[in-house]
Every structure is written in C-alpha cells, then in structure tokens.
Design a protein around this motif. Structure first.
Motif, PDB file in Angstrom:
ATOM      1  N   PHE A 129       0.820  -1.203   0.000  1.00  0.00           N
ATOM      2  CA  PHE A 129       0.000   0.000   0.000  1.00  0.00           C
ATOM      3  C   PHE A 129       0.862   1.265   0.000  1.00  0.00           C
ATOM      4  N   ARG A 130       2.024   1.205   0.640  1.00  0.00           N
ATOM      5  CA  ARG A 130       2.964   2.333   0.591  1.00  0.00           C
ATOM      6  C   ARG A 130       3.547   2.462  -0.804  1.00  0.00           C
ATOM      7  N   ARG A 131       3.896   1.330  -1.405  1.00  0.00           N
ATOM      8  CA  ARG A 131       4.526   1.354  -2.728  1.00  0.00           C
ATOM      9  C   ARG A 131       3.576   1.786  -3.838  1.00  0.00           C
ATOM     10  N   MET A 132       2.284   1.785  -3.585  1.00  0.00           N
ATOM     11  CA  MET A 132       1.319   2.239  -4.583  1.00  0.00           C
ATOM     12  C   MET A 132       1.345   3.758  -4.751  1.00  0.00           C
ATOM     13  N   ILE A 133       1.859   4.458  -3.759  1.00  0.00           N
ATOM     14  CA  ILE A 133       1.925   5.916  -3.838  1.00  0.00           C
ATOM     15  C   ILE A 133       2.972   6.291  -4.889  1.00  0.00           C
ATOM     16  N   VAL A 134       2.556   7.016  -5.902  1.00  0.00           N
ATOM     17  CA  VAL A 134       3.447   7.406  -6.994  1.00  0.00           C
ATOM     18  C   VAL A 134       4.190   8.689  -6.645  1.00  0.00           C
ATOM     19  N   ASN A 135       3.484   9.691  -6.203  1.00  0.00           N
ATOM     20  CA  ASN A 135       4.073  10.972  -5.813  1.00  0.00           C
ATOM     21  C   ASN A 135       3.523  11.377  -4.454  1.00  0.00           C
ATOM     22  N   GLY A 136       4.379  11.955  -3.631  1.00  0.00           N
ATOM     23  CA  GLY A 136       3.936  12.455  -2.342  1.00  0.00           C
ATOM     24  C   GLY A 136       4.108  11.496  -1.190  1.00  0.00           C
ATOM     25  N   ALA A 137       4.842  10.397  -1.407  1.00  0.00           N
ATOM     26  CA  ALA A 137       5.080   9.458  -0.314  1.00  0.00           C
ATOM     27  C   ALA A 137       5.973  10.115   0.734  1.00  0.00           C
ATOM     28  N   ALA A 138       5.559  10.021   1.979  1.00  0.00           N
ATOM     29  CA  ALA A 138       6.351  10.571   3.086  1.00  0.00           C
ATOM     30  C   ALA A 138       7.492   9.616   3.412  1.00  0.00           C
ATOM     31  N   GLU A 139       8.580  10.144   3.876  1.00  0.00           N
ATOM     32  CA  GLU A 139       9.749   9.353   4.266  1.00  0.00           C
ATOM     33  C   GLU A 139       9.433   8.563   5.535  1.00  0.00           C
ATOM     34  N   MET A 140       9.695   7.257   5.468  1.00  0.00           N
ATOM     35  CA  MET A 140       9.534   6.405   6.648  1.00  0.00           C
ATOM     36  C   MET A 140      10.919   6.176   7.231  1.00  0.00           C
ATOM     37  N   GLY A 141      11.062   6.444   8.500  1.00  0.00           N
ATOM     38  CA  GLY A 141      12.351   6.290   9.146  1.00  0.00           C
ATOM     39  C   GLY A 141      12.196   6.258  10.640  1.00  0.00           C
ATOM     40  N   PRO A 142      13.281   6.517  11.356  1.00  0.00           N
ATOM     41  CA  PRO A 142      13.221   6.415  12.818  1.00  0.00           C
ATOM     42  C   PRO A 142      12.321   7.467  13.459  1.00  0.00           C
ATOM     43  N   VAL A 143      12.191   8.629  12.819  1.00  0.00           N
ATOM     44  CA  VAL A 143      11.294   9.680  13.304  1.00  0.00           C
ATOM     45  C   VAL A 143      10.307   9.973  12.184  1.00  0.00           C
ATOM     46  N   LEU A 144       9.021   9.865  12.491  1.00  0.00           N
ATOM     47  CA  LEU A 144       7.995  10.048  11.474  1.00  0.00           C
ATOM     48  C   LEU A 144       7.394  11.444  11.533  1.00  0.00           C
ATOM     49  N   SER A 145       7.299  12.061  10.367  1.00  0.00           N
ATOM     50  CA  SER A 145       6.604  13.343  10.265  1.00  0.00           C
ATOM     51  C   SER A 145       5.105  13.093  10.428  1.00  0.00           C
ATOM     52  N   GLU A 146       4.337  14.162  10.545  1.00  0.00           N
ATOM     53  CA  GLU A 146       2.884  14.009  10.635  1.00  0.00           C
ATOM     54  C   GLU A 146       2.341  13.373   9.359  1.00  0.00           C
ATOM     55  N   ALA A 147       2.894  13.750   8.206  1.00  0.00           N
ATOM     56  CA  ALA A 147       2.465  13.151   6.938  1.00  0.00           C
ATOM     57  C   ALA A 147       2.780  11.653   6.919  1.00  0.00           C
ATOM     58  N   ALA A 148       3.946  11.273   7.414  1.00  0.00           N
ATOM     59  CA  ALA A 148       4.316   9.851   7.456  1.00  0.00           C
ATOM     60  C   ALA A 148       3.390   9.085   8.391  1.00  0.00           C
ATOM     61  N   LYS A 149       3.088   9.660   9.536  1.00  0.00           N
ATOM     62  CA  LYS A 149       2.155   9.001  10.470  1.00  0.00           C
ATOM     63  C   LYS A 149       0.793   8.807   9.823  1.00  0.00           C
ATOM     64  N   ALA A 150       0.319   9.813   9.111  1.00  0.00           N
ATOM     65  CA  ALA A 150      -0.990   9.722   8.450  1.00  0.00           C
ATOM     66  C   ALA A 150      -0.962   8.656   7.354  1.00  0.00           C
ATOM     67  N   GLN A 151       0.128   8.607   6.577  1.00  0.00           N
ATOM     68  CA  GLN A 151       0.231   7.607   5.516  1.00  0.00           C
ATOM     69  C   GLN A 151       0.356   6.193   6.090  1.00  0.00           C
ATOM     70  N   LEU A 152       1.043   6.080   7.198  1.00  0.00           N
ATOM     71  CA  LEU A 152       1.174   4.772   7.850  1.00  0.00           C
ATOM     72  C   LEU A 152      -0.188   4.296   8.359  1.00  0.00           C
ATOM     73  N   ALA A 153      -0.945   5.197   8.962  1.00  0.00           N
ATOM     74  CA  ALA A 153      -2.293   4.851   9.429  1.00  0.00           C
ATOM     75  C   ALA A 153      -3.184   4.455   8.251  1.00  0.00           C
ATOM     76  N   LEU A 154      -3.065   5.167   7.128  1.00  0.00           N
ATOM     77  CA  LEU A 154      -3.827   4.833   5.925  1.00  0.00           C
ATOM     78  C   LEU A 154      -3.439   3.439   5.421  1.00  0.00           C
ATOM     79  N   ARG A 155      -2.159   3.178   5.374  1.00  0.00           N
ATOM     80  CA  ARG A 155      -1.663   1.869   4.934  1.00  0.00           C
ATOM     81  C   ARG A 155      -2.257   0.755   5.783  1.00  0.00           C
ATOM     82  N   HIS A 156      -2.258   0.938   7.099  1.00  0.00           N
ATOM     83  CA  HIS A 156      -2.793  -0.087   7.991  1.00  0.00           C
ATOM     84  C   HIS A 156      -4.301  -0.250   7.810  1.00  0.00           C
ATOM     85  N   ARG A 157      -5.008   0.851   7.637  1.00  0.00           N
ATOM     86  CA  ARG A 157      -6.457   0.783   7.431  1.00  0.00           C
ATOM     87  C   ARG A 157      -6.777   0.056   6.127  1.00  0.00           C
TER      88      ARG A 157
END
Length: 159
Positions: free
Chosen positions: A27-55
């Motif tokens: 689900f993360r890899r489906m994002i073509v443009n605008g994917a947030a960086e996933m790493g040791p510290v997550l931005s608010e956008a990354a947290k939102a995308q991670l929650a979307l991925r899980h949902r």
C-alpha cells in the motif's frame, strides 16, 4: 526490517489450503508521488500515511476473509500501530505473531539482503528497541534469532 516477516508469511500462507499473503508495504509502494519518508522519526504526513496503509490492509484482509480465504497479513506494526490494527480486526479474532529477533541478528540479515533497510542513521537497534519498549505484548512473541523460517512457521501452526 530483516526480521523474516515476508519469508515467514509466505511460507505460512503456502501451508494453508486457501490463503492470501497480504503485504502491508504494498500500500505504501502504490503511492506514486507524495510518499512521506519512513524512518526512525515520522513526520505528521508519514504518520498519516502509515495509518492509511494499515487501514487499507485491514480492509483488504476483511474482504479476502469474507471471500473465504485465510489471510496472513504481514507488516511492521510497532507501538500503538499493533494495538490499532488488533482492535480494527478484533471481531475476526486474529492470531497475532510478533517476530522479535535480536538487533545484531537483524543487522546481519539486513547486510546479507539485496535491499538493505538499515543505515548508520537508522540502525536495527532503533526498531528493535521501539518494539521492546513501546509495543504492547499482544499475541505470540517469538525471538527468532536462532530459528529458521520453517521452524517459525511450525511454531506458529502449533500455537
């Protein structure tokens, strides 16, 4: 990363009669443009995308289950994410399995892979530590440091 999630999930799904290996990272890899960086510290956008991925993964798991498949959903679920996914799927009574090899084993496995996930700025100790400190003890936790993937699957099936 490098805990053996994909390998174990695939082997487990292959041992079930009608099954799906649902890879959360698709689900993360489906994002073509605008994917947030996933790493040791997550931005608010990354947290939102991670929650979307899980949902989305939970919705897909539910659809496959309704179609009569056993679903082996595999993802990195650390901290509150594990609790959230467990609650989202609670009515399905999922079996939760957490692979928890030691950080030095993660480093060795990662170095041997063609796609490395860890770096100097993001060593395996970061995820291993977060798993230990921040993740609720739900389900079956396995230290797979000295286990083969087949042994892990056997242990899961015995549980």
């Amino acid at each position: 990363m490098a805990a053996g999630k994909s390998t174990v999930a695939q082997l487990l799904a292959e041992r079930l009669p009608k099954s799906v290996h649902l890879r959360g990272d698709l689900f993360r890899r489906m994002i073509v443009n605008g994917a947030a960086e996933m790493g040791p510290v997550l931005s608010e956008a990354a947290k939102a995308q991670l929650a979307l991925r899980h949902r989305l993964a939970c919705d897909a798991a539910r659809a496959y289950i309704e179609a009569g498949f056993a679903v082996v959903y595999q993802d990195i679920l650390i901290g509150v994410s594990l609790k959230d996914v467990a609650e989202r799927l609670a009515d399905l009574d999922p079996m939760i399995v957490v692979l928890n090899p030691k950080a030095d084993v993660l480093a060795k496995r990662d170095a041997a892979r063609h796609k490395t996930g860890y770096s100097v700025d993001f060593p395996p100790e970061v995820l291993a530590g977060a798993l230990e400190r921040e993740t609720p003890r739900l389900g079956l936790w396995l230290d797979t440091s000295q286990m083969t993937a087949e042994e892990v699957v056997d242990r899961i099936l015995r549980a």
